[in-house]
Scaffold this motif. Structure first.
Motif, PDB file in Angstrom:
ATOM      1  N   TYR A 179       0.844  -1.194   0.000  1.00 41.56           N
ATOM      2  CA  TYR A 179       0.000   0.000   0.000  1.00 41.56           C
ATOM      3  C   TYR A 179       0.878   1.243   0.000  1.00 41.56           C
ATOM      4  O   TYR A 179       1.879   1.283   0.718  1.00 41.56           O
TER       5      TYR A 179
ATOM      6  N   ARG B 227       3.089   1.593   9.900  1.00 43.08           N
ATOM      7  CA  ARG B 227       3.144   3.047  10.012  1.00 43.08           C
ATOM      8  C   ARG B 227       3.361   3.647   8.629  1.00 43.08           C
ATOM      9  O   ARG B 227       2.740   4.608   8.228  1.00 43.08           O
TER      10      ARG B 227
ATOM     11  N   ASP C 169       6.391   4.799   5.493  1.00 47.16           N
ATOM     12  CA  ASP C 169       7.541   5.703   5.441  1.00 47.16           C
ATOM     13  C   ASP C 169       7.061   7.133   5.269  1.00 47.16           C
ATOM     14  O   ASP C 169       5.998   7.372   4.696  1.00 47.16           O
TER      15      ASP C 169
ATOM     16  N   SER D 235       4.820  -5.573  10.988  1.00 43.88           N
ATOM     17  CA  SER D 235       6.226  -5.706  10.589  1.00 43.88           C
ATOM     18  C   SER D 235       7.101  -6.040  11.803  1.00 43.88           C
ATOM     19  O   SER D 235       6.741  -5.734  12.947  1.00 43.88           O
TER      20      SER D 235
ATOM     21  N   TYR E 252      11.635  -6.361  12.678  1.00 42.94           N
ATOM     22  CA  TYR E 252      12.929  -6.001  12.093  1.00 42.94           C
ATOM     23  C   TYR E 252      14.082  -6.738  12.781  1.00 42.94           C
ATOM     24  O   TYR E 252      14.575  -6.300  13.821  1.00 42.94           O
TER      25      TYR E 252
ATOM     26  N   SER F  53      15.056   3.006  15.039  1.00 40.86           N
ATOM     27  CA  SER F  53      15.106   2.576  16.437  1.00 40.86           C
ATOM     28  C   SER F  53      16.488   2.789  17.016  1.00 40.86           C
ATOM     29  O   SER F  53      17.476   2.336  16.427  1.00 40.86           O
TER      30      SER F  53
ATOM     31  N   LYS G 113       2.292  -3.470  19.399  1.00 39.08           N
ATOM     32  CA  LYS G 113       1.453  -3.892  18.273  1.00 39.08           C
ATOM     33  C   LYS G 113       0.720  -5.198  18.613  1.00 39.08           C
ATOM     34  O   LYS G 113      -0.459  -5.348  18.315  1.00 39.08           O
TER      35      LYS G 113
HETATM   36  P1  FAD Z   1       6.291   0.987  13.425  1.00 36.62           P
HETATM   37  O1  FAD Z   1       6.249  -0.445  13.808  1.00 36.62           O
HETATM   38  O2  FAD Z   1       5.201   1.859  13.900  1.00 36.62           O
HETATM   39  O3  FAD Z   1       7.668   1.627  13.892  1.00 36.62           O
HETATM   40  C1  FAD Z   1       8.894   1.113  13.400  1.00 36.62           C
HETATM   41  C2  FAD Z   1      10.018   1.376  14.407  1.00 36.62           C
HETATM   42  O4  FAD Z   1      10.238   2.776  14.549  1.00 36.62           O
HETATM   43  C3  FAD Z   1       9.642   0.850  15.768  1.00 36.62           C
HETATM   44  O5  FAD Z   1      10.123  -0.471  15.913  1.00 36.62           O
HETATM   45  C4  FAD Z   1      10.272   1.842  16.711  1.00 36.62           C
HETATM   46  O6  FAD Z   1      11.532   1.393  17.132  1.00 36.62           O
HETATM   47  C5  FAD Z   1      10.436   3.104  15.902  1.00 36.62           C
HETATM   48  N1  FAD Z   1       9.395   4.045  16.358  1.00 36.62           N
HETATM   49  C6  FAD Z   1       8.292   4.411  15.680  1.00 36.62           C
HETATM   50  N2  FAD Z   1       7.551   5.271  16.401  1.00 36.62           N
HETATM   51  C7  FAD Z   1       8.207   5.444  17.556  1.00 36.62           C
HETATM   52  C8  FAD Z   1       7.962   6.219  18.721  1.00 36.62           C
HETATM   53  N3  FAD Z   1       6.880   7.003  18.833  1.00 36.62           N
HETATM   54  N4  FAD Z   1       8.858   6.158  19.728  1.00 36.62           N
HETATM   55  C9  FAD Z   1       9.941   5.365  19.624  1.00 36.62           C
HETATM   56  N5  FAD Z   1      10.236   4.624  18.548  1.00 36.62           N
HETATM   57  C10 FAD Z   1       9.386   4.657  17.537  1.00 36.62           C
HETATM   58  N6  FAD Z   1       5.664   0.435   3.588  1.00 36.62           N
HETATM   59  C11 FAD Z   1       4.663   0.940   2.821  1.00 36.62           C
HETATM   60  O7  FAD Z   1       4.646   2.144   2.558  1.00 36.62           O
HETATM   61  N7  FAD Z   1       3.681   0.146   2.303  1.00 36.62           N
HETATM   62  C12 FAD Z   1       3.634  -1.182   2.548  1.00 36.62           C
HETATM   63  O8  FAD Z   1       2.726  -1.879   2.080  1.00 36.62           O
HETATM   64  C13 FAD Z   1       4.674  -1.765   3.370  1.00 36.62           C
HETATM   65  N8  FAD Z   1       4.680  -3.083   3.673  1.00 36.62           N
HETATM   66  C14 FAD Z   1       5.640  -3.589   4.522  1.00 36.62           C
HETATM   67  C15 FAD Z   1       5.563  -4.933   4.898  1.00 36.62           C
HETATM   68  C16 FAD Z   1       6.504  -5.476   5.775  1.00 36.62           C
HETATM   69  C17 FAD Z   1       6.402  -6.938   6.158  1.00 36.62           C
HETATM   70  C18 FAD Z   1       7.572  -4.655   6.282  1.00 36.62           C
HETATM   71  C19 FAD Z   1       8.611  -5.250   7.184  1.00 36.62           C
HETATM   72  C20 FAD Z   1       7.640  -3.315   5.909  1.00 36.62           C
HETATM   73  C21 FAD Z   1       6.687  -2.754   5.041  1.00 36.62           C
HETATM   74  N9  FAD Z   1       6.687  -1.401   4.690  1.00 36.62           N
HETATM   75  C22 FAD Z   1       5.680  -0.892   3.877  1.00 36.62           C
HETATM   76  C23 FAD Z   1       7.766  -0.518   5.175  1.00 36.62           C
HETATM   77  C24 FAD Z   1       7.375   0.217   6.482  1.00 36.62           C
HETATM   78  O9  FAD Z   1       6.306   1.085   6.204  1.00 36.62           O
HETATM   79  C25 FAD Z   1       8.594   1.010   6.964  1.00 36.62           C
HETATM   80  O10 FAD Z   1       9.597   0.144   7.411  1.00 36.62           O
HETATM   81  C26 FAD Z   1       8.301   2.105   7.985  1.00 36.62           C
HETATM   82  O11 FAD Z   1       9.461   2.922   8.121  1.00 36.62           O
HETATM   83  C27 FAD Z   1       7.945   1.620   9.377  1.00 36.62           C
HETATM   84  O12 FAD Z   1       6.663   1.118   9.439  1.00 36.62           O
HETATM   85  P2  FAD Z   1       6.263   0.118  10.646  1.00 36.62           P
HETATM   86  O13 FAD Z   1       4.857  -0.255  10.561  1.00 36.62           O
HETATM   87  O14 FAD Z   1       7.267  -0.949  10.717  1.00 36.62           O
HETATM   88  O15 FAD Z   1       6.445   1.146  11.843  1.00 36.62           O
END
Ligand code: FAD
Length: 305
Positions: free
Chosen positions: A53, A111, A113, A150, A152, A159, A172
């Motif tokens: 997405y 979340r 990017d 997700s 990592y 992080s 989560k």
């Molecule tokens: P989150 O899990 O919310 O945060 C990621 C990390 O950032 C956390 O582990 C934490 O350490 C740090 N962090 C975030 N907020 C805070 C806070 N408030 N305080 C402290 N630390 C914080 N991207 C897309 O655009 N579209 C997709 O469809 C897509 N699919 C994906 C599928 C998978 C399986 C994976 C692994 C990644 C995908 N991504 C996608 C990429 C993803 O959107 C990015 O990696 C993004 O930077 C982080 O999203 P997340 O949901 O992992 O974030």
């Protein structure tokens, strides 16, 4: 480690399950390629397939359209990815409802990017979901959906340390996620160490390894750093000199991906998520090697209506 690593017979040991990830096509030619890819992989009976997405109106529409088509034509269970980027809660909730009306029962909540690209600071949309954990809660509040998230193994690039990263995964899961899919990685030791850390933190959902078969080593080497995935020197050595030799590149890529998956199986992993890049051949070959054949009976999620 098994002596003959290619000796597994279908039907021996615990059944292995797989899922495949696609991205929404940008034009008609890519659309055709995606449909061919889905047609080739569907008979393997994936647990589900997922569609990524992107932020913005047209990208969103492309995801919806790809999901709609896979459900209606391939009749596969589809997990729709969803992000918090550039949208209010109401807008995201509306997309959840729209996917649900197409038969989606499973979301991959992310979340996303920052709109300015990977590496920029993520600022939540005013009135939007603030991170993956917040989005999981939002999706679960709208229906009895399965939600994956997700994870990592090398920690998310934003992080500061593993503890912060795993704390986010815990939030989560506490909010209702039932599976984590990892960012791609090439060093299985890192995955194993990460899973140990996650379990020590009291998180017991499956941590499904995301496997990226390497269609172009050059491209993977370019974007791996931004994704927070380390490319080991031994991997670079294996692809050295193959940029202009696609046939050998493909053979090496199949061997590398198969080796990674077989080694993970030796370590007890029995569920894999393949980042297909909308190309079926490498994922298909690896599945074949591990005994997953046409009309596999392993598909275990209910078919979408
Ligand atoms: P989150 O899990 O919310 O945060 C990621 C990390 O950032 C956390 O582990 C934490 O350490 C740090 N962090 C975030 N907020 C805070 C806070 N408030 N305080 C402290 N630390 C914080 N991207 C897309 O655009 N579209 C997709 O469809 C897509 N699919 C994906 C599928 C998978 C399986 C994976 C692994 C990644 C995908 N991504 C996608 C990429 C993803 O959107 C990015 O990696 C993004 O930077 C982080 O999203 P997340 O949901 O992992 O974030």
């Amino acid at each position: 480690m098994a002596n003959n690593r290619f000796s597994r017979e279908p039907g021996t040991g615990k059944p292995v399950t797989v899922s495949f990830e696609f991205f929404p096509p940008k034009n008609e030619e890519m659309e055709e390629r995606l449909q061919e890819t889905v047609k080739r992989l569907a008979p393997l009976g994936p647990r589900f397939v997922s569609v990524t997405y992107g932020a913005g109106g047209t990208t969103r529409e492309r995801s919806l359209s790809a999901v709609r088509r896979i459900i209606s034509e391939a009749s596969l269970p589809v997990a729709a990815h969803l992000t918090c980027v550039d949208a209010t809660r109401e807008e995201v909730d509306g997309v959840v409802d729209e996917f649900a009306s197409q038969g989606v029962k499973h979301f991959v909540a992310l979340r996303g990017d920052p709109a300015d690209g990977v590496g920029a600071r993520f600022t939540p949309h005013p009135g939007g979901y603030v991170n993956g954990a917040d989005l999981v809660a939002g999706i679960r509040a709208r229906g009895d959906f399965q939600v994956s998230v997700s994870a990592y193994p090398e920690k998310h690039p934003e992080s500061p340390d593993f503890a912060t990263d795993i704390e986010m995964l815990k939030r989560k899961v506490d909010n209702g996620a039932t599976r984590a899919i990892t960012q791609f990685f090439f060093d299985n030791d890192l995955y194993e160490r990460y899973v140990e850390r996650v379990r020590r933190a009291g998180i017991y959902v499956p941590i499904v390894p995301g496997v990226l078969p390497i269609h172009s080593f050059r491209q993977v080497a370019n974007f791996a750093g931004r994704a927070g995935s380390h490319v080991p020197q031994w991997l670079a050595d294996r692809f050295e000199g193959l940029d202009d030799d696609p046939q050998t590149h493909q053979l090496v890529a199949a061997a590398v991906a198969a080796e990674q998956v077989l080694d993970l199986m030796d370590r007890g992993v029995d569920d894999f998520h393949f980042y297909t890049m909308n190309k079926p051949d490498l994922a298909f070959a690896v599945c074949h090697l591990i005994g997953i054949r046409g009309n596999n009976a392993n598909a275990s999620e209910p078919k979408a209506a």
